[in-house]
Design an enzyme around this catalytic site. Structure first.
Site, short mmCIF file in Angstrom:
data_model
loop_
_atom_site.label_atom_id
_atom_site.label_comp_id
_atom_site.label_asym_id
_atom_site.label_seq_id
_atom_site.Cartn_x
_atom_site.Cartn_y
_atom_site.Cartn_z
NE ARG A 211 25.60 9.90 -6.87
CZ ARG A 211 26.59 10.60 -6.45
NH1 ARG A 211 27.31 9.74 -5.66
NH2 ARG A 211 27.16 11.52 -7.06
CE LYS A 234 26.80 10.97 -11.88
NZ LYS A 234 25.69 11.80 -11.67
CG HIS A 284 18.72 11.55 -7.13
ND1 HIS A 284 19.74 10.70 -7.09
CD2 HIS A 284 19.51 12.78 -7.28
CE1 HIS A 284 20.94 11.32 -7.18
NE2 HIS A 284 20.74 12.68 -7.52
NE ARG A 287 23.70 12.63 -4.29
CZ ARG A 287 24.67 12.50 -3.74
NH1 ARG A 287 24.88 11.55 -3.15
NH2 ARG A 287 25.62 13.14 -4.51
CG HIS A 310 28.01 17.08 -5.19
ND1 HIS A 310 26.99 17.90 -4.41
CD2 HIS A 310 27.40 16.04 -5.62
CE1 HIS A 310 25.90 17.44 -4.73
NE2 HIS A 310 25.98 16.24 -5.24
CE1 TYR A 319 19.88 19.10 -2.45
CE2 TYR A 319 22.21 19.12 -3.18
CZ TYR A 319 21.14 18.40 -3.18
OH TYR A 319 20.72 17.41 -3.99
#
Length: 345
Positions: A211, A234, A284, A287, A310, A319
């Site tokens: 990020r 995050k 973003h 990314r 994630h 994706y």
């Protein structure tokens, strides 16, 4: 006596539903039978829902939000932003007694948000801005989390008023990514802008899927030979991603100072490179570009999950369709393929 006749001829049911000190209910009826039936109903409710017998909780929503922030919210990465959004919700609802919030209250609040009748938590004129479905869904999740956390901490003993309310369905957002040609144009625009730190941040994001904030806050201590370890992420978990020898040497040669704030410069570079991006996907897109090219090159979806950090594989699955063989079984397992082609001649 809990049921008694009043001077006006009506019958009053005045009952503490679990003895003195518990919640008190008072209501008038035309007949004694109705008052007794209401008393029995209240006592039966206590058997099925014990929390109704507890002393009535008259704390307002603002008090619960303040308590939540003190006991839990202050530990979040985005604590100030979350608190600000909760205050908007509180003001928009009129700072009600929290235990009395109903599904109907929330349904009408979010309707007013969607139609622009509330802006920044206050009723305003026609100039107030409408918000998106995504915004009200986000507010829904934030307020629901407040009640859930205070319940876990033993500060609230009644059901979450938002528990059974469904969030709005919203279409999946467009996920933009850059082609090889667009990446070349972007890097050329970065170098032409004359800010080497901006170029390095973009390189980090494109090389690791980081990020923007993770790359911009990179410290020298996070570098090891041909690797970057991202911290304060995050997902609150550190992750290490390999980088090329060239990028490692470029980053390790820096003086160790934090990168300059250059997000606005990146916006100008996007314009110079003539890149058309969906709203809300400025940095973003870097990314997304890493993840898309990773899967198109035959990368493993589980490995990608670990690289991007994630916690939920369902997020990474966005994706999956970039994989070269994604859903190719449809070509050989469909019923017409058994007949030797796409035709039934």
């Amino acid at each position: 006596m809990t049921v008694r006749k009043q001077p006006d001829g009506q019958w009053l049911c005045d009952v503490y539903i679990d003895g003195r000190g518990s919640k008190r209910v008072r209501k008038k009826f035309t007949t004694r039978g109705e008052a007794l039936a209401f008393e029995n109903y209240q006592l039966e409710q206590v058997k099925e829902k014990p929390w109704l017998a507890d002393k009535e909780d008259n704390r307002r929503l603002s008090e619960l939000i303040e308590l939540w922030y003190k006991l839990h919210g202050c530990s979040l990465n985005d604590k100030k932003g979350r608190l600000g959004k909760l205050n908007i919700i509180c003001n928009g609802l009129g700072d009600p007694i929290a235990s009395q919030i109903t599904a109907k209250d929330w349904a009408h609040y979010r309707d007013r948000r969607l139609t622009g009748q509330i802006a920044n938590g206050y009723k305003t004129s026609e100039k107030s801005l409408k918000v998106s479905i995504g915004t009200v869904n986000c507010e829904h999740a934030f307020l629901r989390a407040v009640f859930n956390e205070l319940t876990r901490l033993g500060e609230v003993n009644y059901p979450n008023p938002l528990k059974n309310i469904r969030e709005f369905d919203e279409p999946e957002k467009e996920m933009s990514w850059l082609t090889d040609d667009e990446v070349k144009r972007l890097m050329g625009a970065c170098r032409g802008h004359g800010n080497p730190e901006l170029t390095q941040i973009v390189k980090i994001c494109l090389s690791t899927g980081a990020r923007w904030s993770e790359a911009a806050n990179l410290k020298k201590s996070q570098l090891s030979p041909n690797k970057i370890t991202f911290v304060n992420t995050k997902g609150k978990k550190n992750r290490t991603v390999p980088i090329s020898d060239e990028l490692y040497k470029e980053l390790i040669s820096r003086d160790g100072k934090p990168f300059e704030q250059c997000y606005r410069q990146f916006y100008r570079v996007i314009k110079i490179a003539e890149l058309q991006l969906p709203e809300g996907q400025m940095s973003h897109v870097l990314r997304h570009t890493f993840a898309s090219h990773f899967m198109m090159g035959g990368g493993n979806i589980i490995v990608l999950q670990r690289i991007l950090g994630h916690s939920d594989i369902r997020v990474t699955m966005r994706y999956a369709h970039f994989a070269p063989d994604h859903l190719e079984d449809a070509l050989i397992l469909n019923p017409l393929s058994k007949l030797g082609g796409a035709s039934t001649k």
